[in-house]
Motif scaffolding. Structure first.
Motif, PDB file in Angstrom:
ATOM      1  N   ALA A 151       0.982  -1.177   0.115  1.00  0.00           N
ATOM      2  CA  ALA A 151       0.068   0.076  -0.137  1.00  0.00           C
ATOM      3  C   ALA A 151       0.896   1.218   0.025  1.00  0.00           C
ATOM      4  N   VAL A 152       0.508   2.287  -0.845  1.00  0.00           N
ATOM      5  CA  VAL A 152       1.208   3.513  -0.981  1.00  0.00           C
ATOM      6  C   VAL A 152       0.187   4.439  -1.116  1.00  0.00           C
ATOM      7  N   LEU A 153       0.625   5.824  -0.666  1.00  0.00           N
ATOM      8  CA  LEU A 153      -0.335   7.100  -1.032  1.00  0.00           C
ATOM      9  C   LEU A 153      -0.304   7.641  -2.167  1.00  0.00           C
ATOM     10  N   PRO A 154      -1.284   7.936  -2.900  1.00  0.00           N
ATOM     11  CA  PRO A 154      -1.199   8.380  -4.580  1.00  0.00           C
ATOM     12  C   PRO A 154      -0.244   9.630  -4.350  1.00  0.00           C
ATOM     13  N   GLY A 155       0.545   9.383  -5.256  1.00  0.00           N
ATOM     14  CA  GLY A 155       1.658  10.759  -5.555  1.00  0.00           C
ATOM     15  C   GLY A 155       2.726  10.822  -4.362  1.00  0.00           C
ATOM     16  N   GLY A 156       2.534   9.925  -3.626  1.00  0.00           N
ATOM     17  CA  GLY A 156       3.493  10.097  -2.285  1.00  0.00           C
ATOM     18  C   GLY A 156       4.762   9.880  -2.926  1.00  0.00           C
ATOM     19  N   PHE A 157       6.032  10.077  -2.009  1.00  0.00           N
ATOM     20  CA  PHE A 157       7.460   9.841  -2.360  1.00  0.00           C
ATOM     21  C   PHE A 157       7.594   8.014  -2.390  1.00  0.00           C
ATOM     22  N   GLU A 158       6.705   7.547  -1.616  1.00  0.00           N
ATOM     23  CA  GLU A 158       6.889   6.078  -1.518  1.00  0.00           C
ATOM     24  C   GLU A 158       6.465   5.266  -2.853  1.00  0.00           C
ATOM     25  N   GLU A 159       5.321   5.857  -3.222  1.00  0.00           N
ATOM     26  CA  GLU A 159       4.772   5.402  -4.411  1.00  0.00           C
ATOM     27  C   GLU A 159       5.889   5.555  -5.664  1.00  0.00           C
ATOM     28  N   GLY A 160       6.778   6.771  -5.748  1.00  0.00           N
ATOM     29  CA  GLY A 160       7.736   6.740  -6.395  1.00  0.00           C
ATOM     30  C   GLY A 160       8.934   5.702  -6.375  1.00  0.00           C
ATOM     31  N   ILE A 161       9.235   5.395  -4.984  1.00  0.00           N
ATOM     32  CA  ILE A 161      10.432   4.510  -4.566  1.00  0.00           C
ATOM     33  C   ILE A 161       9.811   3.405  -5.387  1.00  0.00           C
ATOM     34  N   LEU A 162       8.540   2.827  -5.290  1.00  0.00           N
ATOM     35  CA  LEU A 162       8.129   1.491  -5.935  1.00  0.00           C
ATOM     36  C   LEU A 162       8.420   1.618  -7.565  1.00  0.00           C
ATOM     37  N   ILE A 163       7.862   2.826  -8.117  1.00  0.00           N
ATOM     38  CA  ILE A 163       8.025   2.695  -9.461  1.00  0.00           C
ATOM     39  C   ILE A 163       9.179   2.864 -10.189  1.00  0.00           C
ATOM     40  N   ALA A 164      10.171   3.642  -9.195  1.00  0.00           N
ATOM     41  CA  ALA A 164      11.737   3.494  -9.656  1.00  0.00           C
ATOM     42  C   ALA A 164      12.375   2.496  -9.556  1.00  0.00           C
ATOM     43  N   ALA A 165      11.898   1.568  -8.650  1.00  0.00           N
ATOM     44  CA  ALA A 165      12.450   0.219  -8.534  1.00  0.00           C
ATOM     45  C   ALA A 165      11.746  -0.591  -9.589  1.00  0.00           C
ATOM     46  N   ASN A 166      10.960  -0.201 -10.225  1.00  0.00           N
ATOM     47  CA  ASN A 166      10.049  -1.136 -11.284  1.00  0.00           C
ATOM     48  C   ASN A 166       9.086  -2.412 -10.652  1.00  0.00           C
ATOM     49  N   VAL A 167       8.741  -1.775  -9.429  1.00  0.00           N
ATOM     50  CA  VAL A 167       7.801  -2.611  -8.955  1.00  0.00           C
ATOM     51  C   VAL A 167       6.526  -2.942  -9.551  1.00  0.00           C
ATOM     52  N   PRO A 168       6.027  -3.846 -10.216  1.00  0.00           N
ATOM     53  CA  PRO A 168       4.778  -3.713 -11.348  1.00  0.00           C
ATOM     54  C   PRO A 168       3.601  -2.984 -10.528  1.00  0.00           C
ATOM     55  N   GLN A 169       2.945  -2.457 -11.479  1.00  0.00           N
ATOM     56  CA  GLN A 169       1.616  -1.695 -10.766  1.00  0.00           C
ATOM     57  C   GLN A 169       0.632  -2.669 -10.149  1.00  0.00           C
ATOM     58  N   SER A 170       0.686  -3.973 -10.592  1.00  0.00           N
ATOM     59  CA  SER A 170      -0.023  -4.996 -10.142  1.00  0.00           C
ATOM     60  C   SER A 170       0.331  -5.144  -8.384  1.00  0.00           C
ATOM     61  N   GLN A 171       1.422  -4.766  -8.061  1.00  0.00           N
ATOM     62  CA  GLN A 171       1.914  -4.815  -6.705  1.00  0.00           C
ATOM     63  C   GLN A 171       1.771  -3.789  -5.822  1.00  0.00           C
ATOM     64  N   ARG A 172       1.435  -2.389  -6.597  1.00  0.00           N
ATOM     65  CA  ARG A 172       1.193  -1.174  -5.841  1.00  0.00           C
ATOM     66  C   ARG A 172      -0.409  -1.013  -5.636  1.00  0.00           C
ATOM     67  N   VAL A 173      -0.658  -0.942  -4.223  1.00  0.00           N
ATOM     68  CA  VAL A 173      -2.070  -0.589  -4.166  1.00  0.00           C
ATOM     69  C   VAL A 173      -2.195   0.867  -3.405  1.00  0.00           C
ATOM     70  N   ILE A 174      -2.896   1.412  -4.131  1.00  0.00           N
ATOM     71  CA  ILE A 174      -3.365   2.914  -3.671  1.00  0.00           C
ATOM     72  C   ILE A 174      -4.286   3.180  -2.577  1.00  0.00           C
ATOM     73  N   VAL A 175      -4.043   3.759  -1.561  1.00  0.00           N
ATOM     74  CA  VAL A 175      -4.757   3.905  -0.497  1.00  0.00           C
ATOM     75  C   VAL A 175      -4.715   5.433  -0.295  1.00  0.00           C
ATOM     76  N   ARG A 176      -5.812   6.060   0.340  1.00  0.00           N
ATOM     77  CA  ARG A 176      -6.204   7.486   0.246  1.00  0.00           C
ATOM     78  C   ARG A 176      -5.554   8.196   1.255  1.00  0.00           C
ATOM     79  N   ASP A 177      -5.303   7.375   2.340  1.00  0.00           N
ATOM     80  CA  ASP A 177      -4.611   8.081   3.767  1.00  0.00           C
ATOM     81  C   ASP A 177      -4.145   7.070   4.608  1.00  0.00           C
ATOM     82  N   ASN A 178      -3.530   7.392   5.650  1.00  0.00           N
ATOM     83  CA  ASN A 178      -2.986   6.634   6.576  1.00  0.00           C
ATOM     84  C   ASN A 178      -3.834   5.510   7.268  1.00  0.00           C
TER      85      ASN A 178
END
Length: 279
Positions: A151-178
């Motif tokens: 789980a990551v926040l939309p547009g957060g630095f953490e989502e960027g970490i996963l994207i930069a590491a080529n973690v597939p979108q299927s493994q990234r789950v967007i949540v709106r808040d903590n």
């Protein structure tokens, strides 16, 4: 969750920006002196930012911003809760004057806004179920196991970490808040929730449904400062002059200690360095 003063309420009747022209022109510091405050985008994520029930904005970044602006002749700040992926558009359109929300520096953001020198240098961790049954400790572990969902926040630095590491979108789950991230973890919809270490530790003090891993060794170094509209380079330079002296003083150390940060961590680290982070 506390809420701030509705942004629309502040903007009604204001004429800072002509329709379609984007952010207002001229010195943002001069504008702040005239109106007595600057409008600041935050997210309500302690210890980085916190919105009180009366609309007062606090937290490590807003408290530093307020103190520095007061030395520059601006009396206060007014905060609006804006999600991370909407902060830069709000700044560029003139809806807010500055961002002070733990919006961590990275290449794409540094290309769009003018960051001050950093006040926070942070690490990242995973929230995981008790006992960490999947042994999720690094980004590489996530890459090695395609079944893991993070789980990551939309547009957060953490989502960027996963994207930069080529973690597939299927493994990234967007949540709106903590809260949504912790709920998704407790319900088994995700295997981990990626956030700054201090954010997770603060949440874990009141929610015992998860544990927090040690800082992630293969996550990039990160940090944040206030972000101004790109044209405000002269004002950012003036701000940085005051900030540099402020960071050497006791008030800065007291603010950092209050919110659980190490004041020394931000000394000797530059925005130029942090802006090299991918994403």
């Amino acid at each position: 969750m506390a809420v701030g003063i509705p942004l629309a309420d502040w903007l009604s009747g204001c004429t800072f920006t002509e329709p379609g022209t984007g952010a207002p022109k001229g010195s943002v510091l001069d504008r702040g002196r005239r109106q007595g405050y600057l409008r600041v985008a935050v997210f309500n994520e302690p210890p980085y930012t916190k919105l009180e029930v009366d609309g007062t904005v606090t937290g490590a970044e807003p408290d530093v911003l307020r103190a520095v602006l007061q030395q520059l002749g601006i009396g206060d700040i007014r905060g609006a809760r804006i999600e991370y992926d909407a902060m830069i558009p709000a700044l560029k359109s003139g809806q807010v004057d500055v961002i002070a929300a733990g919006l961590f520096m990275k290449q794409s953001r540094c290309a769009e806004v003018a960051y001050t020198e950093p006040v926070i240098v942070s690490t990242e961790s995973f929230a995981v179920p008790p006992g960490n049954p999947q042994n999720i400790t690094t980004i590489q572990v996530v890459l090695d196991n395609p079944a893991l969902k993070i789980a990551v926040l939309p547009g957060g630095f953490e989502e960027g970490i996963l994207i930069a590491a080529n973690v597939p979108q299927s493994q990234r789950v967007i949540v709106r808040d903590n809260v949504s991230g912790v709920e998704a973890l407790a319900a088994g919809r995700v295997n981990a929730f990626l956030l700054p270490t201090l954010s997770l530790r603060g949440m874990a003090e009141v929610n015992k449904s998860f544990e927090v891993t040690d800082p992630i060794e293969d996550a990039p170094a990160t940090g944040s400062g206030a972000a101004f509209e790109k044209s405000q380079t002269d004002d950012v330079a003036k701000y940085n002059q005051v900030l540099a002296e402020f960071k050497e003083g006791q008030e800065f150390a007291d603010i950092m200690q209050k919110w659980g940060f190490d004041a020394d961590a931000a000394l000797g680290v530059t925005a130029e360095e942090l802006c090299k982070a991918e994403g």
